[in-house]
Design a protein around this motif. Structure first.
Motif, PDB file in Angstrom:
ATOM      1  N   PRO A   1       0.598  -1.261   0.055  1.00 23.59           N
ATOM      2  CA  PRO A   1       0.027   0.077   0.002  1.00 23.59           C
ATOM      3  C   PRO A   1       0.917   1.296   0.129  1.00 23.59           C
ATOM      4  CG  PRO A   1      -0.625  -1.620   1.714  1.00 23.59           C
ATOM      5  CD  PRO A   1       0.487  -2.054   1.151  1.00 23.59           C
ATOM      6  N   TYR A   2       0.424   2.101  -0.667  1.00 22.45           N
ATOM      7  CA  TYR A   2       1.192   3.558  -0.690  1.00 22.45           C
ATOM      8  C   TYR A   2       1.175   4.154   0.490  1.00 22.45           C
ATOM      9  CZ  TYR A   2       2.057   8.402  -2.001  1.00 22.45           C
ATOM     10  OH  TYR A   2       2.824   9.631  -1.985  1.00 22.45           O
ATOM     11  N   ARG A   3       0.210   3.941   1.611  1.00 27.14           N
ATOM     12  CA  ARG A   3       0.399   4.618   2.890  1.00 27.14           C
ATOM     13  C   ARG A   3       0.952   3.682   3.821  1.00 27.14           C
ATOM     14  NH1 ARG A   3      -5.119   2.543   2.167  1.00 27.14           N
ATOM     15  NH2 ARG A   3      -5.539   0.787   3.798  1.00 27.14           N
ATOM     16  N   GLY A   4       1.749   2.525   3.302  1.00 25.21           N
ATOM     17  CA  GLY A   4       2.533   1.698   4.207  1.00 25.21           C
ATOM     18  C   GLY A   4       1.616   1.152   5.427  1.00 25.21           C
ATOM     19  N   SER A   5       2.098   1.104   6.493  1.00 22.60           N
ATOM     20  CA  SER A   5       1.462   0.356   7.675  1.00 22.60           C
ATOM     21  C   SER A   5       0.143   1.219   8.287  1.00 22.60           C
ATOM     22  CB  SER A   5       2.349   0.301   8.783  1.00 22.60           C
ATOM     23  OG  SER A   5       2.937   1.348   9.270  1.00 22.60           O
ATOM     24  N   ALA A   6      -0.108   2.338   7.851  1.00 23.14           N
ATOM     25  CA  ALA A   6      -1.194   3.292   8.136  1.00 23.14           C
ATOM     26  C   ALA A   6      -2.536   2.462   7.917  1.00 23.14           C
ATOM     27  CB  ALA A   6      -1.348   4.726   7.668  1.00 23.14           C
ATOM     28  N   ALA A   7      -3.501   2.658   8.853  1.00 26.10           N
ATOM     29  CA  ALA A   7      -4.623   1.806   8.733  1.00 26.10           C
ATOM     30  C   ALA A   7      -5.492   2.330   7.720  1.00 26.10           C
ATOM     31  CB  ALA A   7      -5.417   1.779  10.092  1.00 26.10           C
ATOM     32  N   SER A   8      -5.445   3.587   7.294  1.00 29.76           N
ATOM     33  CA  SER A   8      -6.264   4.441   6.349  1.00 29.76           C
ATOM     34  C   SER A   8      -5.693   5.523   5.777  1.00 29.76           C
ATOM     35  CB  SER A   8      -7.717   4.421   6.891  1.00 29.76           C
ATOM     36  OG  SER A   8      -7.547   5.771   7.768  1.00 29.76           O
ATOM     37  N   ASP A   9      -6.255   5.961   4.567  1.00 31.14           N
ATOM     38  CA  ASP A   9      -5.563   7.323   3.900  1.00 31.14           C
ATOM     39  C   ASP A   9      -5.705   8.284   5.219  1.00 31.14           C
ATOM     40  OD1 ASP A   9      -4.920   5.846   1.794  1.00 31.14           O
ATOM     41  OD2 ASP A   9      -6.678   6.766   0.844  1.00 31.14           O
ATOM     42  N   ALA A  10      -6.799   8.373   6.032  1.00 31.88           N
ATOM     43  CA  ALA A  10      -6.754   9.476   6.867  1.00 31.88           C
ATOM     44  C   ALA A  10      -5.760   9.426   8.021  1.00 31.88           C
ATOM     45  CB  ALA A  10      -8.195   9.467   7.593  1.00 31.88           C
ATOM     46  N   ASP A  11      -5.582   8.021   8.532  1.00 28.73           N
ATOM     47  CA  ASP A  11      -4.438   7.839   9.549  1.00 28.73           C
ATOM     48  C   ASP A  11      -3.104   8.160   9.179  1.00 28.73           C
ATOM     49  OD1 ASP A  11      -3.525   6.691  11.884  1.00 28.73           O
ATOM     50  OD2 ASP A  11      -2.869   4.762  10.992  1.00 28.73           O
ATOM     51  N   PHE A  12      -2.947   7.672   7.802  1.00 30.79           N
ATOM     52  CA  PHE A  12      -1.819   8.115   7.057  1.00 30.79           C
ATOM     53  C   PHE A  12      -1.439   9.754   7.144  1.00 30.79           C
ATOM     54  CE2 PHE A  12       0.907   9.452   3.496  1.00 30.79           C
ATOM     55  CZ  PHE A  12       2.222   8.760   3.676  1.00 30.79           C
ATOM     56  N   GLU A  13      -2.358  10.528   6.673  1.00 29.18           N
ATOM     57  CA  GLU A  13      -2.449  11.922   6.694  1.00 29.18           C
ATOM     58  C   GLU A  13      -2.121  12.571   8.098  1.00 29.18           C
ATOM     59  OE1 GLU A  13      -2.071  13.592   4.042  1.00 29.18           O
ATOM     60  OE2 GLU A  13      -2.442  12.096   2.762  1.00 29.18           O
ATOM     61  N   ARG A  14      -2.803  11.597   9.213  1.00 30.41           N
ATOM     62  CA  ARG A  14      -2.832  12.287  10.468  1.00 30.41           C
ATOM     63  C   ARG A  14      -1.289  12.139  10.898  1.00 30.41           C
ATOM     64  NH1 ARG A  14      -2.788   9.699  15.219  1.00 30.41           N
ATOM     65  NH2 ARG A  14      -3.522   7.731  14.136  1.00 30.41           N
ATOM     66  N   ARG A  15      -0.701  10.887  10.738  1.00 28.38           N
ATOM     67  CA  ARG A  15       0.550  10.387  11.497  1.00 28.38           C
ATOM     68  C   ARG A  15       1.716  11.188  10.639  1.00 28.38           C
ATOM     69  NH1 ARG A  15       0.057   4.011  11.926  1.00 28.38           N
ATOM     70  NH2 ARG A  15       2.328   4.420  12.582  1.00 28.38           N
ATOM     71  N   ARG A  16       1.713  11.201   9.195  1.00 28.96           N
ATOM     72  CA  ARG A  16       2.740  11.404   8.522  1.00 28.96           C
ATOM     73  C   ARG A  16       3.477  12.956   8.847  1.00 28.96           C
ATOM     74  NH1 ARG A  16       7.067   8.639   6.881  1.00 28.96           N
ATOM     75  NH2 ARG A  16       7.904   9.252   5.145  1.00 28.96           N
ATOM     76  N   PRO A  17       2.809  13.858   9.153  1.00 25.41           N
ATOM     77  CA  PRO A  17       3.516  15.044   9.458  1.00 25.41           C
ATOM     78  C   PRO A  17       4.453  15.131  10.649  1.00 25.41           C
ATOM     79  CG  PRO A  17       1.292  15.727   8.962  1.00 25.41           C
ATOM     80  CD  PRO A  17       1.375  14.282   9.004  1.00 25.41           C
ATOM     81  N   ALA A  18       4.115  14.207  11.700  1.00 20.54           N
ATOM     82  CA  ALA A  18       5.033  14.558  12.898  1.00 20.54           C
ATOM     83  C   ALA A  18       6.202  13.627  12.430  1.00 20.54           C
ATOM     84  CB  ALA A  18       4.285  13.734  13.912  1.00 20.54           C
ATOM     85  N   GLU A  19       5.880  12.389  11.686  1.00 20.04           N
ATOM     86  CA  GLU A  19       7.024  11.542  11.301  1.00 20.04           C
ATOM     87  C   GLU A  19       8.167  12.262  10.317  1.00 20.04           C
ATOM     88  OE1 GLU A  19       4.487   7.357  10.794  1.00 20.04           O
ATOM     89  OE2 GLU A  19       5.144   8.290   9.420  1.00 20.04           O
ATOM     90  N   LEU A  20       7.616  13.038   9.602  1.00 24.65           N
ATOM     91  CA  LEU A  20       8.709  13.925   8.890  1.00 24.65           C
ATOM     92  C   LEU A  20       9.299  14.880   9.489  1.00 24.65           C
ATOM     93  CD1 LEU A  20       6.343  14.268   5.445  1.00 24.65           C
ATOM     94  CD2 LEU A  20       8.393  12.901   5.754  1.00 24.65           C
ATOM     95  N   ALA A  21       8.638  15.846  10.405  1.00 20.26           N
ATOM     96  CA  ALA A  21       9.115  16.608  11.378  1.00 20.26           C
ATOM     97  C   ALA A  21      10.382  15.893  12.211  1.00 20.26           C
ATOM     98  CB  ALA A  21       8.175  17.033  12.535  1.00 20.26           C
TER      99      ALA A  21
END
Length: 212
Positions: free
Chosen positions: A43-63
């Motif tokens: 999946p493009y979003r990796g281990s995130a449960a959903s696209d929304a979960d990916f969008e929620r978690r990704r900014p903090a990871e990139l930071a």
């Protein structure tokens, strides 16, 4: 140390300043690479449960990643002849365009080495740990970044276990952790990425042929 990103412009200007302030400039031709297209059944979003979960978690990871790469360390590891952190079958090449279950992604920013789960991997050169994930990232999984000084850093993705912590000084050949398949991965492998300031580099340019 001088290198160019995969998507660098075809020409670059090199300027040197001599003692006394006299500048000297030269134009450098940057050869274009030849890149593969790799289709990945993940999946493009990796281990995130959903696209929304990916969008929620990704900014903090990139930071976290940006903060780690902005850290300045005192290390001469960049001067060493780099070695491969693990040897095995190359399963993903630097620079390849990635397509994840039909969705185009960015180009592959490192080199993948497929080895069994739990295989130890080591430091390719001396450095300082600037990021050691305490929880798996969506794409990178258990992520480790080692800064070798002069703006050159190594990133190790999809790890099963990390055996070092932020601030640890490591030496070439020291065990750093074990290979896994955390994050966006279809099987156990180590993704080794190299970055010099803003440029992503091909690890083979520093380490030579794998196993060589």
């Amino acid at each position: 140390l001088i290198a160019f990103d995969r998507d660098a412009e075809p020409t670059a200007r090199l300027t040197a300043t001599f003692p006394g302030g006299r500048p000297l400039g030269r134009d450098i031709a940057v050869a274009a690479g030849s890149w593969r297209i790799e289709h990945i059944d993940a999946p493009y979003r990796g281990s995130a449960a959903s696209d929304a979960d990916f969008e929620r978690r990704r900014p903090a990871e990139l930071a976290q990643i940006a903060a780690a790469r902005a850290t300045t360390v005192d290390s001469d590891g960049w001067k060493q002849r780099f070695r491969w952190p693990v040897t095995g079958r190359l399963s993903g090449l630097f620079g390849s365009q990635r397509v994840y279950q039909g969705k185009p992604g960015t180009y592959h920013s490192g080199t993948d080495v497929a080895v069994p789960m739990g295989t130890p991997f080591v430091a390719p050169a001396d450095g300082v740990v600037v990021l050691a994930a305490t929880a798996p990232f969506t794409l990178e999984g258990n992520l480790l970044i080692v800064d070798h000084g002069m703006g050159l850093s190594s990133a190790f993705l999809h790890c099963q276990r990390l055996d070092v912590a932020v601030g640890d000084r490591v030496v070439q050949g020291q065990a750093l952790g074990t290979v896994g398949r955390t994050g966006r991965a279809t099987g156990p492998h180590l993704h080794w990425g190299l970055k010099w300031h803003d440029a992503r580099l091909d690890p083979a340019k520093l380490a030579g042929p794998i196993g060589g």
